[in-house]
Design an enzyme around this catalytic site. Structure first.
Site, PDB file in Angstrom:
ATOM      1  CE1 TYR A  70       8.026  -6.764  -9.262  1.00  0.00           C
ATOM      2  CE2 TYR A  70       6.676  -6.088  -7.400  1.00  0.00           C
ATOM      3  CZ  TYR A  70       6.783  -6.471  -8.714  1.00  0.00           C
ATOM      4  OH  TYR A  70       5.669  -6.567  -9.493  1.00  0.00           O
ATOM      5  CG  ASN A  94       2.917   0.256   3.382  1.00  0.00           C
ATOM      6  OD1 ASN A  94       4.024   0.694   3.135  1.00  0.00           O
ATOM      7  ND2 ASN A  94       2.551  -0.959   3.007  1.00  0.00           N
ATOM      8  N   GLY A  95       1.239  -1.999   5.631  1.00  0.00           N
ATOM      9  CA  GLY A  95       1.859  -3.035   6.440  1.00  0.00           C
ATOM     10  C   GLY A  95       0.866  -4.105   6.819  1.00  0.00           C
ATOM     11  CB  CYS A 108      -0.899   0.030   1.242  1.00  0.00           C
ATOM     12  SG  CYS A 108      -2.102  -1.319   1.321  1.00  0.00           S
ATOM     13  N   GLY A 142      -0.325   0.121  -5.002  1.00  0.00           N
ATOM     14  CA  GLY A 142      -1.659  -0.441  -4.795  1.00  0.00           C
ATOM     15  C   GLY A 142      -2.624   0.050  -5.846  1.00  0.00           C
TER      16      GLY A 142
END
Length: 484
Positions: free
Chosen positions: A262, A119-120, A18, A45
């Protein structure tokens, strides 16, 4: 952890986590800068996008499924009043694939309004949810973001903002980078081990918090620094300054090395390192560890490009770096592949070989990872069908042998080709003439850090957090909270 495999948009490979952003400005609306920031973070996202703002009197929210450009109209942005706000783009890793889990998540309670973007992934969300439900909290989603929001709202009833955040950090365990808006105060929080990135930037008329520095660049801002693991940043309501509170001290970090390999944009700076240069250096290490003389070195677009550039640079004269595969950019990340035959056809739809680069030559093809092996097999066959005499594959990361619990939509062990196969076995499955992965030591060396300060769970099977049924690579006793 829900991984979205029941969704028709499930990706047959790694998918992003995210992206979060928070902005406080002096004298202009925050909605458009937030919108532009989310565009810069769209790679993190594609399931939903949302913005929550506050004008000093009330909170405004617009959250929709879909890409940023589809989620907002001009009227939507004009309706988001106020000079402060937070935003979010989501790919689901915990919770359902529907609007109930789209973010930012908003809560109204006795002490005001709260917006939260995450985010996580928490590893103890179910436990905290059960405790809160026992105290009368009603949940509208199955995501862990709502758990954080409810716990923080409860702690805010005591009136002290910093103490409330600290109490919530003491309860939640796992990876998180948060942007939070309590009434018209915007905050950023990074988990005590810094698993997820979060950066602070300065604008001409305010400050911005974001998952990646590329969002700050989009706003013509200046990167100030990374938010430290365990740190709370509170932006001034007029965008004039910020306050810092180091709420947790930890002996070790657990930075996600896959951000560099990535997930992050190549032009982003994370924990002081430009991602593009990290990937090029990883490519050079790949040549040092397993270089092989071939006529052509080519990347899998776009993921292998920086690695292949560094690899070819280290190989020196006599090795040609060339683009041998052209990507159809109109076949997007949400391409629907319901059957195996269609999944195989998807590679032909996305990539087309340039035969003059390949025919009659030995080829090294470079990518960032192999997940299930299906795509790699098809790529090798594509090159051989185009006339390659040999196809050697080099991977700019260690083999993925275990799932991620920290917010990456990866795969189960049953689906990961490296979980129960040797490198030689994988080489045979993908039909390559040779195959080599980058070593873990090379990752740590390039990042100039100790292995213990990286989250390597997906490539070692040992995790920096206490996860039921999994091994841990360190003492996961309670971190030290400042002023305990």
């Amino acid at each position: 952890m829900a991984d979205g495999r029941d969704s028709p948009q499930f990706q047959y490979g790694l998918t992003e986590k995210c992206g979060v952003v928070g902005i406080s400005l002096a004298d202009r609306p925050a909605a458009r800068p937030l919108y532009y920031s989310l565009y810069a973070l769209q790679h993190r996202g594609q399931e939903s996008a949302g913005i929550v703002t506050h004008d000093g009197f009330q909170q405004y929210s617009h959250v929709e499924m879909g890409l940023v450009g589809d989620a907002f109209t001009l009227n939507d942005l004009d309706s988001l009043h106020g000079q402060v706000g937070i935003g979010h783009v989501r790919y689901p890793t915990a919770g359902s694939v529907d609007s109930s889990c789209a973010q930012p998540f908003s809560v109204s309670f006795k002490s005001g309004s709260l917006g939260l973007a995450h985010n996580g992934n928490l590893v103890n969300a179910d436990e905290i949810r059960a405790e809160l439900e026992a105290h009368g909290h009603a949940f509208t989603s199955d995501g862990d973001t709502e758990v954080i929001a409810h716990d923080l709202a409860r702690n805010l009833l005591d009136g002290d903002l910093v103490r409330a955040v600290k109490k919530t950090m003491n309860r939640i365990h796992g990876s998180y980078a948060l942007t939070i808006m309590h009434d018209d105060t915007v905050m950023g929080v990074r988990d005590p081990q810094g698993n997820r990135p979060l950066v602070l930037g300065k604008l001409d008329d305010g400050y911005v918090l974001a998952s990646e520095s590329a969002a700050i660049d989009t706003l013509d801002g200046e990167l100030v620094r990374d938010v430290k693991p365990g740190e709370l940043i509170v932006l001034a309501e007029d965008g004039s300054d910020f306050d810092s509170y180091q709420l947790v001290e930890n002996d070790n970090t657990a930075h996600c090395f896959f951000e560099y390999v990535y997930f992050a944009r190549p032009d982003s700076i994370i924990d002081g390192k430009l991602v593009y240069e990290v990937r090029r250096e990883l490519g050079r290490k790949l040549w040092e560890e397993s270089g092989i003389d071939t006529d052509v070195v080519m990347p899998v677009p776009d993921s292998g490009r920086a690695f292949a550039s560094g690899y070819a640079d280290a190989a020196g004269d006599g090795v040609e770096f060339a683009e041998g595969l052209m990507k159809n950019r109109y076949v997007g990340r949400t391409f629907i592949m319901p059957t195996q035959d269609e999944r195989e056809r998807a590679v032909r739809l996305k990539l087309n070989p340039i035969k003059s680069t390949i025919e009659g030559k030995t080829v090294t093809i470079i990518d960032d990872s192999i997940v299930r092996g299906t795509t790699s097999n098809q790529l090798v066959q594509l090159l051989k069908d185009a006339g390659a005499e040999e196809v050697h594959m080099r991977i700019g990361a260690p083999a993925i042998i275990a799932p991620c619990y920290m917010g990456i939509n990866m795969a189960t062990r049953d689906e990961l080709i490296a979980s129960d196969k040797s490198v030689g076995d994988i080489r045979d499955v993908i039909n390559a003439d040779s195959l080599s992965y980058l070593s873990i030591d090379a990752i740590a060396d390039v990042l100039e850090t100790e292995r213990l300060d990286l989250c390597l769970g997906c490539v070692t099977g040992e995790y920096p957090y206490d996860i039921n049924g999994e091994e841990t690579d360190r003492d996961v006793s309670r971190p030290v909270f400042a002023d305990d």
